[in-house]
Scaffold this motif. Structure first.
Motif, mmCIF file in Angstrom:
data_model
loop_
_atom_site.group_PDB
_atom_site.id
_atom_site.type_symbol
_atom_site.label_atom_id
_atom_site.label_comp_id
_atom_site.label_asym_id
_atom_site.label_seq_id
_atom_site.Cartn_x
_atom_site.Cartn_y
_atom_site.Cartn_z
ATOM 1 N N GLU A 89 -39.722 -1.098 43.536
ATOM 2 C CA GLU A 89 -39.862 0.068 44.412
ATOM 3 C C GLU A 89 -39.210 -0.156 45.775
ATOM 4 O O GLU A 89 -39.157 0.757 46.594
ATOM 5 N N GLU A 90 -38.702 -1.374 46.019
ATOM 6 C CA GLU A 90 -38.013 -1.639 47.274
ATOM 7 C C GLU A 90 -36.661 -0.929 47.292
ATOM 8 O O GLU A 90 -36.105 -0.594 46.247
ATOM 9 N N LYS A 128 -47.011 -4.073 49.684
ATOM 10 C CA LYS A 128 -47.738 -2.910 49.200
ATOM 11 C C LYS A 128 -47.016 -2.250 48.027
ATOM 12 O O LYS A 128 -47.626 -1.559 47.220
ATOM 13 N N LYS A 129 -45.695 -2.449 47.952
ATOM 14 C CA LYS A 129 -44.914 -1.849 46.870
ATOM 15 C C LYS A 129 -44.680 -2.869 45.767
ATOM 16 O O LYS A 129 -44.687 -4.071 45.997
ATOM 17 N N LYS A 130 -44.430 -2.369 44.561
ATOM 18 C CA LYS A 130 -43.956 -3.234 43.484
ATOM 19 C C LYS A 130 -42.496 -3.570 43.773
ATOM 20 O O LYS A 130 -41.792 -2.843 44.472
ATOM 21 N N LYS A 135 -33.162 7.147 45.782
ATOM 22 C CA LYS A 135 -34.391 7.926 45.569
ATOM 23 C C LYS A 135 -34.153 8.984 44.501
ATOM 24 O O LYS A 135 -35.024 9.268 43.682
ATOM 25 N N HIS A 153 -43.120 3.833 36.427
ATOM 26 C CA HIS A 153 -43.251 2.738 37.372
ATOM 27 C C HIS A 153 -43.368 1.428 36.623
ATOM 28 O O HIS A 153 -43.983 1.362 35.568
ATOM 29 N N THR A 157 -43.585 -6.420 53.621
ATOM 30 C CA THR A 157 -44.777 -5.814 53.040
ATOM 31 C C THR A 157 -44.854 -6.074 51.542
ATOM 32 O O THR A 157 -43.837 -6.197 50.869
ATOM 33 N N LYS A 205 -46.039 -9.648 41.629
ATOM 34 C CA LYS A 205 -45.688 -8.418 42.332
ATOM 35 C C LYS A 205 -44.364 -8.567 43.064
ATOM 36 O O LYS A 205 -43.741 -7.592 43.461
#
Length: 237
Positions: free
Chosen positions: A141-142, A136-138, A161, A7, A134, A211
């Motif tokens: 990660e989108e 919430k993800k880095k 994915k 990550h 949002t 972020k």
């Protein structure tokens, strides 16, 4: 056994207007690339890429490029690979280590032949924008991205994915390669009509803005000036 996905880390803040100015910034007319052979420096990588039709399909190129200087494999840079069939689309894979699975894989909305033409210019800058609300993800990660090349919007892409069989094939063949460009053997026993499978791989300096933003700048291993290749990832607020 496949290695687990990594990550991305957290980045410095980079505002959106700064990104746009970077994408539109003209090249310094006084800067002259260092002359030399196709094997040295960033300019050498680009010149080697222009000679792809002359390279022989097979593993000889991979074997040759799989013996880079030791310090190129032990620095903190990120490995970026752009690859695709000549009559297909080009894919982007980002690895923190060429021996590990990518942390980011996406098929760009650009034909490989069009990418080859872009590589002939002095500056190639890609920007990928996510309008997900949002946080919430880095940013890496989108999944859904609007893609720009040198300031022109070229379409949308969805981050994978799971890698396809062809993408896994490329990562396995280039496992020991730090940098280079060439033609890879196809994973298919018979010709698919998509042409040769080409690739370019280099080490990139990774800059974390926040972020919501990351950037990658190609590293010239010899410290000489040459063509610029960079990627900007931004999540719109």
């Amino acid at each position: 056994m496949p290695l687990p996905f990594l990550h991305p880390n957290t980045f410095h803040k980079m505002e959106n207007h700064v990104l746009l100015s970077l994408l539109q910034r003209p090249t310094n007319p006084d800067k002259k690339p260092k002359s030399g052979g196709t094997g040295g420096g960033a300019g050498g990588l680009f010149r080697m890429f222009k000679l792809l039709p002359m390279l022989t399909t097979g593993c000889k190129m991979v074997a040759l490029l799989g013996r880079p200087r030791k310090h190129l494999l032990t620095d903190n840079a990120t490995t970026v690979t752009l690859f695709g069939y000549r009559r297909g689309r080009v894919s982007l894979a980002i690895q923190e280590d060429p021996h590990r699975l990518p942390i980011f894989v996406i098929e760009l909305p650009m034909l490989t032949t069009a990418f080859h033409k872009e590589m002939g210019s002095d500056v190639v800058r890609f920007a990928l924008e996510s309008d997900t609300k949002t946080r919430k993800k880095k940013v890496l990660e989108e999944f859904v991205w609007a893609v720009f090349c040198n300031g022109r919007k070229i379409g949308y892409s969805i981050r994978r994915k799971n890698m396809s069989d062809d993408e896994i094939h490329v990562m396995q063949l280039l496992r020991g390669v730090s940098m280079g460009a060439g033609v890879l053997p196809s994973p298919h026993e018979k010709e698919t009509g998509d042409g040769e499978l080409t690739y370019i791989r280099a080490r990139f300096e990774r800059t974390v803005g926040s972020k919501d933003s990351e950037s990658l700048y190609m590293i010239n291993p010899d410290g000489a000036s040459g063509q610029e290749l960079s990627f900007f990832f931004v999540r719109l607020r």
